[in-house]
Design an enzyme around this catalytic site. Structure first.
Site, PDB file in Angstrom:
ATOM      1  N   GLY A 134       0.781  -1.231   0.000  1.00  0.00           N
ATOM      2  CA  GLY A 134       0.000   0.000   0.000  1.00  0.00           C
ATOM      3  C   GLY A 134       0.814   1.284   0.000  1.00  0.00           C
ATOM      4  O   GLY A 134       0.329   2.316   0.472  1.00  0.00           O
TER       5      GLY A 134
ATOM      6  N   ASN B 276       1.444   3.082  -2.556  1.00  0.00           N
ATOM      7  CA  ASN B 276       0.712   4.023  -3.419  1.00  0.00           C
ATOM      8  C   ASN B 276      -0.515   4.587  -2.707  1.00  0.00           C
ATOM      9  O   ASN B 276      -0.853   5.762  -2.871  1.00  0.00           O
ATOM     10  CB  ASN B 276       0.316   3.345  -4.738  1.00  0.00           C
ATOM     11  CG  ASN B 276       1.465   3.361  -5.734  1.00  0.00           C
ATOM     12  OD1 ASN B 276       1.805   4.412  -6.266  1.00  0.00           O
ATOM     13  ND2 ASN B 276       2.077   2.207  -5.946  1.00  0.00           N
TER      14      ASN B 276
ATOM     15  N   MET C 160      -3.939  -6.774  -7.226  1.00  0.00           N
ATOM     16  CA  MET C 160      -3.273  -7.758  -8.080  1.00  0.00           C
ATOM     17  C   MET C 160      -4.217  -8.705  -8.828  1.00  0.00           C
ATOM     18  O   MET C 160      -3.781  -9.732  -9.332  1.00  0.00           O
ATOM     19  CB  MET C 160      -2.272  -8.568  -7.255  1.00  0.00           C
ATOM     20  CG  MET C 160      -1.095  -7.732  -6.782  1.00  0.00           C
ATOM     21  SD  MET C 160      -0.255  -6.898  -8.166  1.00  0.00           S
ATOM     22  CE  MET C 160       0.942  -5.910  -7.309  1.00  0.00           C
TER      23      MET C 160
ATOM     24  N   ILE D  18      -7.320  -9.258 -11.834  1.00  0.00           N
ATOM     25  CA  ILE D  18      -8.033  -8.683 -12.970  1.00  0.00           C
ATOM     26  C   ILE D  18      -9.506  -9.004 -12.792  1.00  0.00           C
ATOM     27  O   ILE D  18      -9.874 -10.161 -12.562  1.00  0.00           O
ATOM     28  CB  ILE D  18      -7.477  -9.262 -14.294  1.00  0.00           C
ATOM     29  CG1 ILE D  18      -6.017  -8.808 -14.467  1.00  0.00           C
ATOM     30  CG2 ILE D  18      -8.318  -8.804 -15.479  1.00  0.00           C
ATOM     31  CD1 ILE D  18      -5.274  -9.512 -15.578  1.00  0.00           C
ATOM     32  N   LEU D  19     -10.356  -7.976 -12.884  1.00  0.00           N
ATOM     33  CA  LEU D  19     -11.799  -8.188 -12.694  1.00  0.00           C
ATOM     34  C   LEU D  19     -12.472  -8.364 -14.056  1.00  0.00           C
ATOM     35  O   LEU D  19     -11.898  -8.055 -15.097  1.00  0.00           O
ATOM     36  CB  LEU D  19     -12.383  -7.008 -11.920  1.00  0.00           C
ATOM     37  CG  LEU D  19     -11.788  -6.824 -10.499  1.00  0.00           C
ATOM     38  CD1 LEU D  19     -12.254  -5.519  -9.872  1.00  0.00           C
ATOM     39  CD2 LEU D  19     -12.124  -8.003  -9.591  1.00  0.00           C
TER      40      LEU D  19
ATOM     41  N   ASN E  78      -5.748   2.968 -12.630  1.00  0.00           N
ATOM     42  CA  ASN E  78      -4.775   1.936 -12.261  1.00  0.00           C
ATOM     43  C   ASN E  78      -3.375   2.512 -12.408  1.00  0.00           C
ATOM     44  O   ASN E  78      -3.105   3.262 -13.343  1.00  0.00           O
ATOM     45  CB  ASN E  78      -4.914   0.713 -13.187  1.00  0.00           C
ATOM     46  CG  ASN E  78      -3.906  -0.380 -12.840  1.00  0.00           C
ATOM     47  OD1 ASN E  78      -3.753  -0.753 -11.668  1.00  0.00           O
ATOM     48  ND2 ASN E  78      -3.207  -0.898 -13.834  1.00  0.00           N
TER      49      ASN E  78
ATOM     50  N   HIS F 167       0.496   1.442 -13.083  1.00  0.00           N
ATOM     51  CA  HIS F 167       1.289   0.318 -13.585  1.00  0.00           C
ATOM     52  C   HIS F 167       2.758   0.756 -13.629  1.00  0.00           C
ATOM     53  O   HIS F 167       3.066   1.854 -14.112  1.00  0.00           O
ATOM     54  CB  HIS F 167       0.813  -0.096 -14.979  1.00  0.00           C
ATOM     55  CG  HIS F 167       1.576  -1.267 -15.512  1.00  0.00           C
ATOM     56  ND1 HIS F 167       1.340  -2.558 -15.095  1.00  0.00           N
ATOM     57  CD2 HIS F 167       2.630  -1.323 -16.371  1.00  0.00           C
ATOM     58  CE1 HIS F 167       2.193  -3.368 -15.697  1.00  0.00           C
ATOM     59  NE2 HIS F 167       2.988  -2.644 -16.475  1.00  0.00           N
TER      60      HIS F 167
HETATM   61  C1  GAR Z   1       3.304  -0.956  -7.449  1.00  0.00           C
HETATM   62  O1  GAR Z   1       4.588  -0.893  -8.013  1.00  0.00           O
HETATM   63  C2  GAR Z   1       2.247  -0.971  -8.539  1.00  0.00           C
HETATM   64  O2  GAR Z   1       2.578  -0.159  -9.624  1.00  0.00           O
HETATM   65  C3  GAR Z   1       2.274  -2.419  -8.942  1.00  0.00           C
HETATM   66  O3  GAR Z   1       2.407  -3.124  -7.718  1.00  0.00           O
HETATM   67  C4  GAR Z   1       3.073  -2.320  -6.763  1.00  0.00           C
HETATM   68  C5  GAR Z   1       2.231  -2.211  -5.521  1.00  0.00           C
HETATM   69  O4  GAR Z   1       2.907  -1.524  -4.494  1.00  0.00           O
HETATM   70  N1  GAR Z   1       1.070  -2.771  -9.662  1.00  0.00           N
HETATM   71  C6  GAR Z   1       1.064  -3.597 -10.697  1.00  0.00           C
HETATM   72  O5  GAR Z   1       2.048  -4.180 -11.087  1.00  0.00           O
HETATM   73  C7  GAR Z   1      -0.291  -3.770 -11.366  1.00  0.00           C
HETATM   74  N2  GAR Z   1      -0.135  -4.308 -12.684  1.00  0.00           N
HETATM   75  P1  GAR Z   1       2.124  -0.849  -3.265  1.00  0.00           P
HETATM   76  O6  GAR Z   1       1.180  -1.901  -2.679  1.00  0.00           O
HETATM   77  O7  GAR Z   1       3.237  -0.505  -2.298  1.00  0.00           O
HETATM   78  O8  GAR Z   1       1.395   0.361  -3.765  1.00  0.00           O
END
Ligand code: GAR
Length: 209
Positions: A12, A14, A91, A93-94, A108, A110
């Site tokens: 989390g 982000n 993580m 896909i819906l 989202n 990425h």
């Molecule tokens: C982040 O780097 C995000 O961009 C990636 O997972 C990580 C989650 O970190 N998401 C993907 O790869 C989706 N395709 P967080 O839980 O610390 O935010």
């Protein structure tokens, strides 16, 4: 004020960037109404609790098919009254149904410059492994609206970061988070909450601030 629900699966960081921006007064039109996790015990839930945001767990394991899980997530989003949804390290896909109901309402983040290193199987550290193995000198992050095509919806914002000699996937992931994701995700969300984002012919137009 728009009601924003954040979907998470893990650490989390982000989500934290969104919370920090909100607490710093940078997104006055955003009401963080719920954090919904696919995983019990995700650290993101602790971050939400510390910020007094209501938390919910809709465990992926408790549902069989993707459609059943999607229905459960939609039900929760309706219950909390979400108007904008952020996938912040979510993580799963819906189903297409989710994209139809919330067309151009789901953001989202990425960890690459789409259309590089994206689509099925590209998530988390795998994305950075792929970037290193290809040998690109520049990578970054993308915030986009979610569509039926995995990582294929309209792009709202992108930011780049260099790939440096000696990088490991972990080091690169940290740089991309710090220099890209944690900056563009809160900013893209603010633009959406302020009504500055429009989609025309499948492309995003940002109206002047
Ligand atoms: C982040 O780097 C995000 O961009 C990636 O997972 C990580 C989650 O970190 N998401 C993907 O790869 C989706 N395709 P967080 O839980 O610390 O935010």
């Amino acid at each position: 004020m728009l009601k924003v629900a954040v979907l998470v699966s893990g650490g989390g960081s982000n989500l934290q960037a969104i919370i920090d921006a909100k607490q710093a007064g940078k997104n006055p039109n955003c009401d963080l109404c719920a954090v919904i996790s696919s995983t019990e015990g995700a650290y993101a839930l602790e971050r939400a609790k510390k910020a007094d945001i209501p938390t919910y767990v809709v465990p992926r394991k408790a549902y069989g098919t993707r459609d059943e899980y999607t229905d459960a997530i939609i039900e929760k989003l309706r219950e909390v009254g979400a108007e904008i949804i952020v996938l912040a390290g979510f993580m799963y896909i819906l189903s297409p149904k989710f994209c139809e109901i919330y067309e151009n309402k789901v953001l989202n983040v990425h960890p690459s410059l789409i259309p590089s290193f994206c689509g099925d199987g590209f998530y988390g550290l795998h994305v950075h492994e792929a970037a290193l193995s290809y040998g690109v000198k520049l990578t970054g992050a993308t915030v986009h609206f979610v569509s039926e095509v995995c990582d294929g919806g309209p792009i709202i914002m992108q930011k780049s970061a260099p790939v440096l000699e000696g990088d490991t996937p972990e080091i690169l992931q940290k740089r991309v988070m710090e220099q890209c994701e944690w900056i563009i995700l809160p900013e893209a969300l603010r633009l959406c909450c302020d009504g500055k984002v429009e989609v025309v012919d499948g492309k995003v137009i940002i109206k002047e601030d």
